[in-house]
Design an enzyme around this catalytic site. Structure first.
Site, PDB file in Angstrom:
ATOM      1  N   ASN A   1      -3.538   2.156  -9.946  1.00 22.39           N
ATOM      2  CA  ASN A   1      -2.576   2.055 -11.050  1.00 22.39           C
ATOM      3  C   ASN A   1      -2.551   0.693 -11.740  1.00 22.39           C
ATOM      4  O   ASN A   1      -2.254   0.610 -12.930  1.00 22.39           O
ATOM      5  CB  ASN A   1      -1.185   2.495 -10.598  1.00 22.39           C
ATOM      6  CG  ASN A   1      -0.668   1.715  -9.418  1.00 22.39           C
ATOM      7  OD1 ASN A   1      -1.445   1.319  -8.552  1.00 22.39           O
ATOM      8  ND2 ASN A   1       0.605   1.487  -9.361  1.00 22.39           N
TER       9      ASN A   1
ATOM     10  N   GLY B   1      -1.994   1.621  -1.379  1.00 26.59           N
ATOM     11  CA  GLY B   1      -2.153   3.040  -1.717  1.00 26.59           C
ATOM     12  C   GLY B   1      -0.991   3.865  -1.210  1.00 26.59           C
ATOM     13  O   GLY B   1       0.110   3.342  -0.980  1.00 26.59           O
ATOM     14  N   SER B   2      -1.259   5.134  -0.995  1.00 26.37           N
ATOM     15  CA  SER B   2      -0.184   6.058  -0.617  1.00 26.37           C
ATOM     16  C   SER B   2       0.152   5.943   0.870  1.00 26.37           C
ATOM     17  O   SER B   2      -0.665   5.489   1.678  1.00 26.37           O
ATOM     18  CB  SER B   2      -0.629   7.484  -0.925  1.00 26.37           C
ATOM     19  OG  SER B   2      -1.806   7.761  -0.216  1.00 26.37           O
TER      20      SER B   2
ATOM     21  N   GLU C   1       0.339  -1.899   1.831  1.00 29.11           N
ATOM     22  CA  GLU C   1       1.198  -1.950   0.634  1.00 29.11           C
ATOM     23  C   GLU C   1       1.283  -0.531   0.113  1.00 29.11           C
ATOM     24  O   GLU C   1       0.380  -0.049  -0.578  1.00 29.11           O
ATOM     25  CB  GLU C   1       0.573  -2.895  -0.418  1.00 29.11           C
ATOM     26  CG  GLU C   1       0.436  -4.348   0.029  1.00 29.11           C
ATOM     27  CD  GLU C   1       1.761  -5.103  -0.010  1.00 29.11           C
ATOM     28  OE1 GLU C   1       2.705  -4.628  -0.669  1.00 29.11           O
ATOM     29  OE2 GLU C   1       1.849  -6.169   0.621  1.00 29.11           O
TER      30      GLU C   1
ATOM     31  N   CYS D   1       4.097   1.234  -8.647  1.00 32.36           N
ATOM     32  CA  CYS D   1       4.659   1.487  -7.309  1.00 32.36           C
ATOM     33  C   CYS D   1       6.117   1.055  -7.203  1.00 32.36           C
ATOM     34  O   CYS D   1       6.877   1.632  -6.443  1.00 32.36           O
ATOM     35  CB  CYS D   1       3.824   0.783  -6.254  1.00 32.36           C
ATOM     36  SG  CYS D   1       3.677  -0.982  -6.543  1.00 32.36           S
TER      37      CYS D   1
ATOM     38  N   GLU E   1       7.272  10.836  -4.315  1.00 28.76           N
ATOM     39  CA  GLU E   1       7.244   9.763  -5.307  1.00 28.76           C
ATOM     40  C   GLU E   1       6.773  10.346  -6.642  1.00 28.76           C
ATOM     41  O   GLU E   1       5.785  11.094  -6.675  1.00 28.76           O
ATOM     42  CB  GLU E   1       6.245   8.700  -4.815  1.00 28.76           C
ATOM     43  CG  GLU E   1       6.141   7.495  -5.702  1.00 28.76           C
ATOM     44  CD  GLU E   1       5.117   6.481  -5.161  1.00 28.76           C
ATOM     45  OE1 GLU E   1       4.485   6.736  -4.118  1.00 28.76           O
ATOM     46  OE2 GLU E   1       4.960   5.435  -5.804  1.00 28.76           O
TER      47      GLU E   1
HETATM   48  P1  NAD Z   1      -4.461   6.576  -2.444  1.00 31.40           P
HETATM   49  O1  NAD Z   1      -3.824   6.371  -1.132  1.00 31.40           O
HETATM   50  O2  NAD Z   1      -4.847   7.941  -2.849  1.00 31.40           O
HETATM   51  O3  NAD Z   1      -5.794   5.688  -2.565  1.00 31.40           O
HETATM   52  C1  NAD Z   1      -5.838   4.321  -2.248  1.00 31.40           C
HETATM   53  C2  NAD Z   1      -7.224   3.942  -1.768  1.00 31.40           C
HETATM   54  O4  NAD Z   1      -7.534   4.670  -0.591  1.00 31.40           O
HETATM   55  C3  NAD Z   1      -8.332   4.225  -2.776  1.00 31.40           C
HETATM   56  O5  NAD Z   1      -9.197   3.120  -2.803  1.00 31.40           O
HETATM   57  C4  NAD Z   1      -9.000   5.467  -2.221  1.00 31.40           C
HETATM   58  O6  NAD Z   1     -10.388   5.493  -2.486  1.00 31.40           O
HETATM   59  C5  NAD Z   1      -8.771   5.364  -0.726  1.00 31.40           C
HETATM   60  N1  NAD Z   1      -8.605   6.678  -0.071  1.00 31.40           N
HETATM   61  C6  NAD Z   1      -8.021   7.773  -0.585  1.00 31.40           C
HETATM   62  N2  NAD Z   1      -8.024   8.775   0.316  1.00 31.40           N
HETATM   63  C7  NAD Z   1      -8.620   8.292   1.426  1.00 31.40           C
HETATM   64  C8  NAD Z   1      -8.940   8.847   2.713  1.00 31.40           C
HETATM   65  N3  NAD Z   1      -8.632  10.102   3.032  1.00 31.40           N
HETATM   66  N4  NAD Z   1      -9.558   8.051   3.613  1.00 31.40           N
HETATM   67  C9  NAD Z   1      -9.869   6.772   3.306  1.00 31.40           C
HETATM   68  N5  NAD Z   1      -9.608   6.204   2.102  1.00 31.40           N
HETATM   69  C10 NAD Z   1      -9.001   6.952   1.178  1.00 31.40           C
HETATM   70  O7  NAD Z   1      -3.452   5.916  -3.501  1.00 31.40           O
HETATM   71  P2  NAD Z   1      -3.577   5.842  -5.073  1.00 31.40           P
HETATM   72  O8  NAD Z   1      -3.401   7.215  -5.647  1.00 31.40           O
HETATM   73  O9  NAD Z   1      -4.761   5.049  -5.479  1.00 31.40           O
HETATM   74  O10 NAD Z   1      -2.295   4.955  -5.430  1.00 31.40           O
HETATM   75  C11 NAD Z   1      -1.021   5.489  -5.560  1.00 31.40           C
HETATM   76  C12 NAD Z   1      -0.137   5.118  -4.397  1.00 31.40           C
HETATM   77  O11 NAD Z   1      -0.245   3.741  -4.109  1.00 31.40           O
HETATM   78  C13 NAD Z   1       1.334   5.343  -4.718  1.00 31.40           C
HETATM   79  O12 NAD Z   1       1.973   5.847  -3.585  1.00 31.40           O
HETATM   80  C14 NAD Z   1       1.850   3.956  -5.025  1.00 31.40           C
HETATM   81  O13 NAD Z   1       3.234   3.782  -4.834  1.00 31.40           O
HETATM   82  C15 NAD Z   1       1.041   3.128  -4.076  1.00 31.40           C
HETATM   83  N6  NAD Z   1       0.929   1.744  -4.545  1.00 31.40           N
HETATM   84  C16 NAD Z   1       1.536   0.778  -3.807  1.00 31.40           C
HETATM   85  C17 NAD Z   1       1.487  -0.536  -4.247  1.00 31.40           C
HETATM   86  C18 NAD Z   1       2.146  -1.642  -3.478  1.00 31.40           C
HETATM   87  O14 NAD Z   1       1.882  -2.791  -3.793  1.00 31.40           O
HETATM   88  N7  NAD Z   1       2.953  -1.361  -2.483  1.00 31.40           N
HETATM   89  C19 NAD Z   1       0.805  -0.842  -5.419  1.00 31.40           C
HETATM   90  C20 NAD Z   1       0.208   0.189  -6.128  1.00 31.40           C
HETATM   91  C21 NAD Z   1       0.260   1.490  -5.676  1.00 31.40           C
END
Ligand code: NAD
Length: 454
Positions: free
Chosen positions: A112, A185-186, A207, A241, A329
């Site tokens: 994002n 990520g999530s 995070e 996020c 979310e």
């Molecule tokens: P995501 O968890 O789908 O992906 C994050 C990363 O993990 C990506 O690089 C992806 O390639 C990798 N990934 C995805 N699935 C995986 C798996 N099964 N095994 C290993 N790696 C995998 O998250 P997203 O859709 O990129 O981001 C959205 C989420 O991130 C939201 O929940 C948001 O709130 C959170 N977020 C948090 C912050 C923070 O600073 N706390 C900042 C931005 C986004």
């Protein structure tokens, strides 16, 4: 990947990254290459989800440059050995902690804010003296390519390397041993990362996301609240996020706040007619969001275009905690409004849900403010504003519980990629034989007294 990790481990073991001069030089290099590639970054992110140069600079690069500036200035101070008090038992002696870089780090980014979420943790790793393997999100593919090009054409892979890819590549990386894993990520993928790290007892920073509430009490400055909330919610089309996920508004001010927010949206640049309104990142997410719009609850907006992946700033009124939209979310430009009359009930409900990444309180009532700040657990937040806490690196940034663990930016980022080695340096002038045998009652009494006073 194994070869690359070994290459970085060998380089780390030369101790080159421990030199302050080396770290400053690499931070400066990163700043230079980012500045000379700004246009490339603006073009890539516009192709991915129509994010404008204004939004990319203010929401991403400004934060990265500010972290870089602070890191270059403070690297010496943060890396210094820190003296600690020596207790009576260990006199004569000196005590101190030595910050040391953890080693080879893996940074996994989210989509994002792809530049900020890749480069800000990388700066924390660099200032601490770690080597870096960075895996940006594959979802915005042009942005991922731009990050790889910028890093891989300018840095030695033994120090800093970008690996592009999705689940298979990330899973392969997670099979290997690192000295630090930093994941954004999530929450669900955060669990996968944490489990993979457990195999090698690798320290992890997570995070993550969650549903961040904003609470608006009676007697708050509604005009200011409307302005700040509309900006925080609809920036980046709600794909932030720390965006307020939902509002909890005192019933006596609900109507007025809604009117003011509607006016703010109408006067803002958050409109699907505006060429600079950010797209939803992909079709899957657009469809997921459209399903969340309960048509009978629409107060504002609600229109969308699946083809162009745009959704109007949408406000849903008369929402309850057990509605479907309150389950996950939102991460898009849809804002549910929940009305309340009893603040204690609201606090209890929020506390019964997973701990949010952020919480915002709009109030002039200090007892309600203190009650929320002391009773509700959340990563970070603001009073009378939303999201701006991330722009103060002195605060550190991170989640708690389901929204994550650990923090970064500024000195917190340095600490996240460091270990503080504690050292007791004893004098050799004399050694009382009190702890050695024979163990007499007299010695035991003296020891008991010593422990009491030390
Ligand atoms: P995501 O968890 O789908 O992906 C994050 C990363 O993990 C990506 O690089 C992806 O390639 C990798 N990934 C995805 N699935 C995986 C798996 N099964 N095994 C290993 N790696 C995998 O998250 P997203 O859709 O990129 O981001 C959205 C989420 O991130 C939201 O929940 C948001 O709130 C959170 N977020 C948090 C912050 C923070 O600073 N706390 C900042 C931005 C986004």
């Amino acid at each position: 990947m194994q070869e690359l990790i070994q290459l970085q481990r060998d380089f780390f073991n030369t101790n080159a990254t421990k030199s302050i001069a080396f770290r400053k030089q690499q931070l400066q290099k990163l700043e230079d290459v980012l500045k000379s590639n700004e246009q490339l970054m603006y073009d890539a992110i516009y192709k991915d989800f129509k994010k404008s140069e204004f939004d990319t600079f203010t929401g991403e690069l400004a934060l990265v440059y500010s972290d870089l500036k602070e890191a270059k200035k403070k690297v010496g101070k943060w890396s210094r050995i820190k003296r600690k008090t020596t207790n009576l038992l260990n006199q004569p002696g000196k005590s101190y902690v030595i910050p040391e870089p953890l080693g080879v780090s893996l940074i996994i980014g989210a989509w994002n804010y792809p530049y900020q979420l890749s480069f800000a943790p990388a700066i924390s790793a660099m200032v601490a003296g770690c080597t870096i393997i960075l895996k940006p999100s594959e979802v915005p593919s042009n942005t991922s390519k731009a990050i790889a090009k910028i890093v891989n054409e300018n840095f030695d892979p033994s120090y800093f390397k970008v690996i592009e890819g999705g689940i298979p590549e990330t899973s392969a990386l997670l099979n290997e041993k690192f000295d630090k894993i930093f994941f954004t990520g999530s929450t669900s993928v955060g669990r996968i990362v944490y489990q993979a790290a457990a195999k090698y007892l690798t320290p992890v920073t997570l995070e993550l996301g969650g549903k961040s509430p904003a609470i608006i009490t009676e007697g708050s400055d509604l005009k200011m609240a409307a302005k700040r909330l509309v900006w925080a919610k609809f920036l980046n089309a709600g794909q932030t996020c720390i965006a307020p996920d939902y509002l909890v508004v005192h019933s006596s001010v609900q109507e007025k706040l809604l009117r003011l927010m509607k006016k703010e949206v109408e006067n803002s640049c958050f409109s699907t007619d505006n060429g600079n309104y950010v797209q939803i990142v992909n079709h899957r997410n657009t469809e997921r969001l459209i399903k969340m719009i309960a048509t009978d609850k629409i107060y504002l907006g609600g229109k969308y275009d699946l083809e162009t992946r745009t959704i109007e700033p949408t406000i849903l009124n008369d929402i309850h905690f057990d509605d479907a939209i309150m389950e996950e979310e939102i991460f898009g430009p849809i804002l549910p409004i929940i009305s309340y009359t009893n603040i204690d009930e609201i606090i209890t409900t929020i506390k019964s849900r997973p701990k949010p990444l952020s919480c915002y309180v709009f109030t002039e009532n200090s007892s309600i403010k203190n009650k929320i700040l002391s009773e509700v657990s959340f990563g970070g937040g603001c009073v009378n504003d939303a999201m701006m806490h991330i722009s103060n690196s002195h605060l550190g940034f991170g989640g708690v519980g389901d929204s994550g663990m650990g923090s970064y930016h500024g000195e917190e980022g340095f600490k996240t990629f460091s270990h503080y080695k504690s050292v007791l340096h004893k004098s050799t002038i004399f050694e009382p034989n009190i702890k050695y045998s024979p163990h007499t009652d007299r010695k035991l009494n003296i020891l008991k007294k010593l422990f009491k006073f030390s």
